[in-house]
Design a protein around this motif. Structure first.
Motif, PDB file in Angstrom:
ATOM      1  N   ASP A 595      91.948-120.130-151.978  1.00  0.00           N
ATOM      2  CA  ASP A 595      92.996-120.796-152.766  1.00  0.00           C
ATOM      3  C   ASP A 595      93.524-122.025-152.034  1.00  0.00           C
ATOM      4  N   GLU A 596      93.722-121.885-150.736  1.00  0.00           N
ATOM      5  CA  GLU A 596      94.218-123.030-149.967  1.00  0.00           C
ATOM      6  C   GLU A 596      93.173-124.125-149.874  1.00  0.00           C
ATOM      7  N   ALA A 597      91.896-123.749-149.768  1.00  0.00           N
ATOM      8  CA  ALA A 597      90.837-124.752-149.694  1.00  0.00           C
ATOM      9  C   ALA A 597      90.744-125.545-150.992  1.00  0.00           C
ATOM     10  N   CYS A 598      90.946-124.882-152.123  1.00  0.00           N
ATOM     11  CA  CYS A 598      90.910-125.586-153.411  1.00  0.00           C
ATOM     12  C   CYS A 598      92.107-126.534-153.555  1.00  0.00           C
ATOM     13  N   LYS A 599      93.233-126.180-152.953  1.00  0.00           N
ATOM     14  CA  LYS A 599      94.417-127.041-153.027  1.00  0.00           C
ATOM     15  C   LYS A 599      94.309-128.217-152.075  1.00  0.00           C
ATOM     16  N   SER A 600      93.581-128.066-151.002  1.00  0.00           N
ATOM     17  CA  SER A 600      93.547-129.077-149.946  1.00  0.00           C
ATOM     18  C   SER A 600      92.783-130.321-150.399  1.00  0.00           C
ATOM     19  N   SER A 601      93.241-131.454-149.923  1.00  0.00           N
ATOM     20  CA  SER A 601      92.561-132.734-150.177  1.00  0.00           C
ATOM     21  C   SER A 601      92.161-133.383-148.864  1.00  0.00           C
ATOM     22  N   ALA A 904      86.301-121.354-132.381  1.00  0.00           N
ATOM     23  CA  ALA A 904      86.077-122.621-133.081  1.00  0.00           C
ATOM     24  C   ALA A 904      85.605-123.686-132.112  1.00  0.00           C
ATOM     25  N   ARG A 905      86.158-123.678-130.893  1.00  0.00           N
ATOM     26  CA  ARG A 905      85.745-124.650-129.875  1.00  0.00           C
ATOM     27  C   ARG A 905      84.294-124.433-129.462  1.00  0.00           C
ATOM     28  N   ASP A 906      83.898-123.167-129.318  1.00  0.00           N
ATOM     29  CA  ASP A 906      82.573-122.847-128.796  1.00  0.00           C
ATOM     30  C   ASP A 906      81.487-122.829-129.876  1.00  0.00           C
ATOM     31  N   GLY A 907      81.812-123.208-131.112  1.00  0.00           N
ATOM     32  CA  GLY A 907      80.792-123.255-132.164  1.00  0.00           C
ATOM     33  C   GLY A 907      80.534-121.933-132.840  1.00  0.00           C
ATOM     34  N   HIS A 908      81.431-120.983-132.638  1.00  0.00           N
ATOM     35  CA  HIS A 908      81.276-119.706-133.334  1.00  0.00           C
ATOM     36  C   HIS A 908      81.795-119.812-134.771  1.00  0.00           C
ATOM     37  N   LEU A 909      82.992-120.372-134.924  1.00  0.00           N
ATOM     38  CA  LEU A 909      83.602-120.527-136.238  1.00  0.00           C
ATOM     39  C   LEU A 909      83.697-122.004-136.589  1.00  0.00           C
ATOM     40  N   ASP A 910      83.850-122.275-137.897  1.00  0.00           N
ATOM     41  CA  ASP A 910      83.970-123.649-138.363  1.00  0.00           C
ATOM     42  C   ASP A 910      85.369-124.193-138.024  1.00  0.00           C
ATOM     43  N   ARG A 911      85.397-125.361-137.366  1.00  0.00           N
ATOM     44  CA  ARG A 911      86.656-125.912-136.896  1.00  0.00           C
ATOM     45  C   ARG A 911      87.546-126.344-138.050  1.00  0.00           C
ATOM     46  N   ALA A 912      86.944-126.903-139.124  1.00  0.00           N
ATOM     47  CA  ALA A 912      87.744-127.348-140.269  1.00  0.00           C
ATOM     48  C   ALA A 912      88.393-126.168-140.976  1.00  0.00           C
ATOM     49  N   VAL A 913      87.669-125.070-141.086  1.00  0.00           N
ATOM     50  CA  VAL A 913      88.235-123.876-141.717  1.00  0.00           C
ATOM     51  C   VAL A 913      89.370-123.316-140.857  1.00  0.00           C
ATOM     52  N   PHE A 914      89.205-123.338-139.524  1.00  0.00           N
ATOM     53  CA  PHE A 914      90.263-122.866-138.639  1.00  0.00           C
ATOM     54  C   PHE A 914      91.508-123.749-138.761  1.00  0.00           C
ATOM     55  N   LYS A 915      91.307-125.058-138.887  1.00  0.00           N
ATOM     56  CA  LYS A 915      92.441-125.967-139.053  1.00  0.00           C
ATOM     57  C   LYS A 915      93.186-125.665-140.349  1.00  0.00           C
ATOM     58  N   LEU A 916      92.443-125.469-141.426  1.00  0.00           N
ATOM     59  CA  LEU A 916      93.065-125.108-142.699  1.00  0.00           C
ATOM     60  C   LEU A 916      93.812-123.785-142.569  1.00  0.00           C
TER      61      LEU A 916
END
Length: 952
Positions: A595-601, A904-916
């Motif tokens: 839901d938050e990803a759909c709202k984000s621009s 997120a730093r080590d490439g395990h998780l997506d950094r943009a998703v973590f920021k959101l």
């Protein structure tokens, strides 16, 4: 304004045109009538001949097909291996059965390389019986030529009755028959398939027929005679009445079939042969064959003073020699009917012409120029252009009426298009039904239009559409049953009185019970108009009912699917009390992030949107993301100590220490009995017991797996393992078969064993159940890329205790990781509809890493969609904050987010998703719902984002 006088009046122009065209057409039709009828007759004759040829071809095939099946069996029979008449007569029952099963066959025989011959013939006709001078009770005949030696040949005819009892044995010394010189024998040489001869006269019976023969492996040839006199009989039966001449010939002109069987056989002394075409006494057939082509086309020719029509029609080829059907008929007979009707055609054409003149004049008088505009409008309607509402009024009343009717029809079609579009496209009933009601109201110009839906459980009708300002209609109507007539009557009774007439139509679709009712208030008082409207609405209601039932069925199936998915997820959670709620909490957290990803621009979420179908697909994938855990053993999921394998084996180890403790006490007591130094014995006892206590405490501490294992710990384990104890009982007793397969044979007891050990029975092989997860495995069609342990399980005590980190062995860690493999395999095996095709990917990729080091496929960031990356973060965060895991303590909110930042730093998780995740504070909303207050602490979002970027 005066009308222009230029030009000619339309009525006279139309009269002139109609008269001219009618006269021209009449002349053409009268001229062509005779020719067309003649061509039709010729075409009919050609078609009839083609049909006749097909019938004859079918007759040929019916003769040959069963015979061919029989000869394929006979060629392998011992008949062809027999060397004497007695041996050959032993196969008579089989030959009799073959002849009886194939009515068209007349004889079965075998020719041998040494010129021996044996034949079985069924005596069917009186002509054949007289020709062979057969005894009265004889039904079967055997003809035999048996070369006893070079100078002695026995030739016999044997006659049998219907029960195959010998009636007469007749010696026929003048029966000089050499099978090796017959065409059926010569043509079969060297052939691996049956050979069919051209039609010929049989040697003994002088019948016309063909022979199907085949050579056996021993060199002998078996043959079956099939009479083709059936073709002549079929030809005689199919011959049209009158002077038609029909004959079947081969390419040389030899007659193969003729209605008169006697005329086609020519007697030459003792021999009989087939007649040629010229010997039939029909010159027209011979002349026609010379002037026509073998194409089935009708030709015209003269024979003597008479005109004839004829054709040549090809038949099926028989062993390379094509047969032809010839047909000839006198022209006087073929065209007799046309000449009689030609005069009638002329009278009818003149009468129709006069009638057309009067009709054309009347129409031209009534029509005026507005017809052009109406015609243009009608053309637009025919091209599905319904935008125009009408044409200008005309002085002709009929034109104006037509204009109004066409306008109403165009308006109705526009609304019907809208209804069709709404029924086909709109997914939600609450939006579909009001639209259908409004468009239906506008199309038939009703005063009011509403739709009631039926709840079959309570027999209650609920108003599902209608104008909001309309408060006169009842919102619900309680019925006594689901019967459509009773419900309709109760609904009509509940409707308010007033002007107009209420039309109540049940919405009947595929179900027995109506889906609801359509209610219309109309003002037209004409009973016929009301009935016509009722019939129309009744037909339309079927489409609406089907659409309603379809959407209700889809919703019911969706609810059922959701319930099944939730049931499976609950079963997985219930399988282990330590993972309870995981399959329920992850979908909630993942949906909040979507839901938050759909709202984000921001960034890559700027154009990210999900349709309702995609959201539902994601919802199911989230609930099923761990469905493969149903295949993971419970003791692996719940393993909290290193020696756990369905139970904590530390108890076995402690028992061994207890045995050593008792052994130390026994040695002490034995020393006392032997009057050794009591002080020294006691000191040694205390030392041994202290050592045992220390060693067991070391083993017990390592068993917990709470801290990493050092090299000193490894040395201690191997040292402790060198201690021995004595076992006096057979360890193979009381074991199941599957355990005994791994257990080595037992030696003599007692046995001295190490205190800790890795024994062969601790290794559990894959035993044919090796999962296809390696990249080079040909059975791996899913693209998995995982390292597979050598064994399925390794229960070795030393092996488990010396694992550096945690409580799991590599085999057990693979077993846990294998749940995602099973998830993908389970979901891809489902017949998912198009809108759910991505569900296995979304559910199965939540353990992939954006740096390509995840599992099971080692996908990189570019191969993972945003929903898949969201699933990965949601799964990790829920696991970090869960308070029900046996192998770890629940982490606080800040600790969990800090770990996510490093991942997120080590490439395990997506950094943009973590920021959101941070900026939207989804973590906080989730924590307030599912985490106890003591886990919720202060979070420094700025510091966490710096850590994720590698700057903190």
């Amino acid at each position: 304004m005066a009308l222009s006088r230029r030009g000619f009046p339309l009525q006279w122009v139309m009269v002139t045109v109609i008269v001219g065209i009618t006269l021209l057409l009449s002349a053409i039709l009268i001229t062509r009538a005779y020719i067309d009828q003649r061509d039709l007759l010729l075409e009919a004759a050609e078609s009839s001949s083609e049909h006749l040829a097909g019938r004859l071809d079918s007759a040929n095939l019916s003769l040959l097909a069963p015979v061919q099946n029989s000869i394929q069996l006979l060629v392998h029979d011992t008949l062809l291996e027999a060397r004497s008449l007695e041996q050959r007569l032993e196969r008579l029952p089989l030959l009799v059965q073959v002849l009886q099963s194939n009515p068209v066959t007349s004889a079965i025989y075998a020719g041998y390389p040494d010129k021996d011959f044996v034949l079985l013939r069924q005596l069917k006709s009186d002509r054949v019986r007289q020709l062979l001078n057969a005894p009265e009770q004889a039904m079967w005949m055997v003809q035999s030529v048996d070369h006893i030696d070079t100078d002695r040949v026995e030739r016999y005819w044997l006659f049998f009755d219907s029960k195959m009892a010998l009636v007469e044995r007749r010696e026929v010394p003048d029966y000089s028959f050499d099978p090796t010189l017959r065409p059926w024998y010569e043509e079969a040489q060297g052939k691996s398939e049956p050979v069919l001869t051209s039609p010929y006269l049989f040697f003994t019976t002088r019948e016309v027929g063909v022979t199907l023969s085949r050579q056996s492996a021993s060199g002998g040839v078996v043959g079956i005679d099939a009479s083709v006199e059936e073709i002549s009989r079929e030809l005689a039966a199919l011959k049209p009445k009158g002077a038609h001449r029909l004959v079947v010939v081969d390419p040389t002109g030899t007659v193969v079939a003729w209605p008169d069987l006697n005329a086609m056989l020519i007697q030459q002394g003792k021999d009989v042969r087939l007649a040629n075409l010229g010997e039939l006494g029909v010159p027209a057939l011979e002349k026609m064959r010379a002037v026509s082509k073998l194409d089935g086309r009708m030709v015209q020719f003269n024979e003597g003073e008479e005109q004839w029509f004829g054709l040549r029609q090809p038949l099926l080829a028989m062993q390379g020699a094509s047969l032809e059907l010839l047909m000839a008929v006198p022209a006087s007979e073929l065209l007799a009917g046309i000449r009689d009707r030609r005069q009638a055609y002329v009278y009818w054409a003149l009468s129709i012409t006069l009638l057309a003149l009067f009709i054309g004049a009347a129409m031209a008088y009534r029509l005026t120029r507005p017809l052009d505009r109406l015609s243009s409008w009608v053309r637009e309607l025919a091209r599905f252009d319904f935008s125009r509402s009408g044409i200008k009024p005309s002085g002709v009343r009929e034109v104006n009426q037509l204009n109004e009717v066409l306008g109403g029809m165009a308006n109705a079609i526009r609304h019907f298009q809208a209804i069709s579009h709404t029924l086909a496209r709109e997914q939600q009933l609450e939006r579909m039904l009001p639209g259908v009601a409004e468009h239906l109201k506008a199309s038939i110009e009703a005063e009011e239009s509403s739709i009631y839906l039926l709840d079959p459980e309570t027999s209650t009708l609920t108003l599902a559409s209608g104008r909001e300002e309309s408060t006169r209609l009842p919102r619900t109507v309680k019925g006594d049953s689901n019967n459509s007539k009773m419900l309709g009557a109760q609904l009509e009774k509940a409707l308010p009185d007033g002007q107009g007439h209420w039309l109540v139509t049940p919405l009947k679709g595929r179900e027995i019970e109506p889906a609801g009712f359509m209610v219309l208030r109309i003002t037209d008082t004409d009973p016929k108009a009301q009935q016509a409207l009722a019939n129309f609405v009744d037909e339309l209601s079927g489409s609406a009912a089907t659409a309603i039932e379809t959407r209700q069925l889809i919703e019911a199936q969706k609810r059922l699917l959701d319930a099944i998915v939730h049931l499976l997820a609950d079963a997985i959670d219930a399988k282990s009390p330590h993972t309870s709620g995981h399959c329920e909490r992850v979908p909630e957290l993942a949906q909040m992030m979507v839901d938050e990803a759909c709202k984000s621009s921001d960034g890559e979420f700027e154009r990210f949107q999900m349709s309702e179908e995609q959201r539902y697909e994601f919802h199911l994938a989230a609930w099923l993301h761990d469905c493969g855990k149903i295949t993971t053993p419970e003791y692996v999921l719940d393993k909290s100590v290193k020696l756990d394998a369905l139970y904590n084996r530390i108890h076995e180890v402690r028992t061994r220490f207890e045995v050593l403790w008792r052994d130390a006490e026994i040695r002490y007591l034995k020393g006392l009995l032997a009057q050794e130094n009591e002080a020294g014995l006691h000191e040694r006892l205390l030392q041994e017991q202290a050592s045992l206590q220390a060693d067991f405490e070391r083993v017990a501490r390592l068993n917990l797996g709470a801290e990493s294992v050092t090299d000193e710990d490894l040395a201690d384990v191997h040292r402790i393992a060198q201690r021995t104890w004595e076992r006096n009982f057979d360890k193979r007793l009381g074991l199941a078969e599957i355990e005994l397969e791994r257990m080595p044979s037992e030696g003599e007891l007692p046995v001295t064993e190490p205190l800790l050990s890795d024994r062969p029975e601790h290794l559990v092989s894959w035993n044919g159940r090796r999962p296809p997860v390696e990249a080079d495995n040909p059975d791996n069609v899913w693209g998995f890329d995982m390292k597979l342990p050598q064994h399925q399980q390794n229960l070795g005590e030393i092996y488990n205790l010396t694992q550096r980190y945690g409580t799991l062995t590599p085999e057990e860690r693979f077993s846990i990781n294998n749940h995602i493999v099973q998830t993908i395999r389970m979901l891809t095996s489902l017949p998912l509809p198009r809108q759910l095709r991505r569900m296995p990917e979304i559910a199965g990729n939540h353990h992939e890493r954006v740096d390509g080091q995840g599992y099971p496929r080692r996908l990189h960031a570019g191969e993972l969609s945003i929903p898949e990356r969201i699933m990965a973060l949601a799964d990790v965060f829920e696991a970090l904050t869960a308070a029900d895991r046996p192998y770890k303590k629940a982490k606080t909110l800040s600790e969990s987010l800090r770990i996510l930042a490093f991942m997120a730093r080590d490439g395990h998780l997506d950094r943009a998703v973590f920021k959101l995740f941070l900026e939207s504070e989804v973590y906080l909303e989730y924590a307030r719902r599912y985490l106890p207050e003591e886990q919720i602490d202060t979070v420094d979002r700025r510091q966490l984002w710096l850590l994720a970027k590698g700057e903190g």
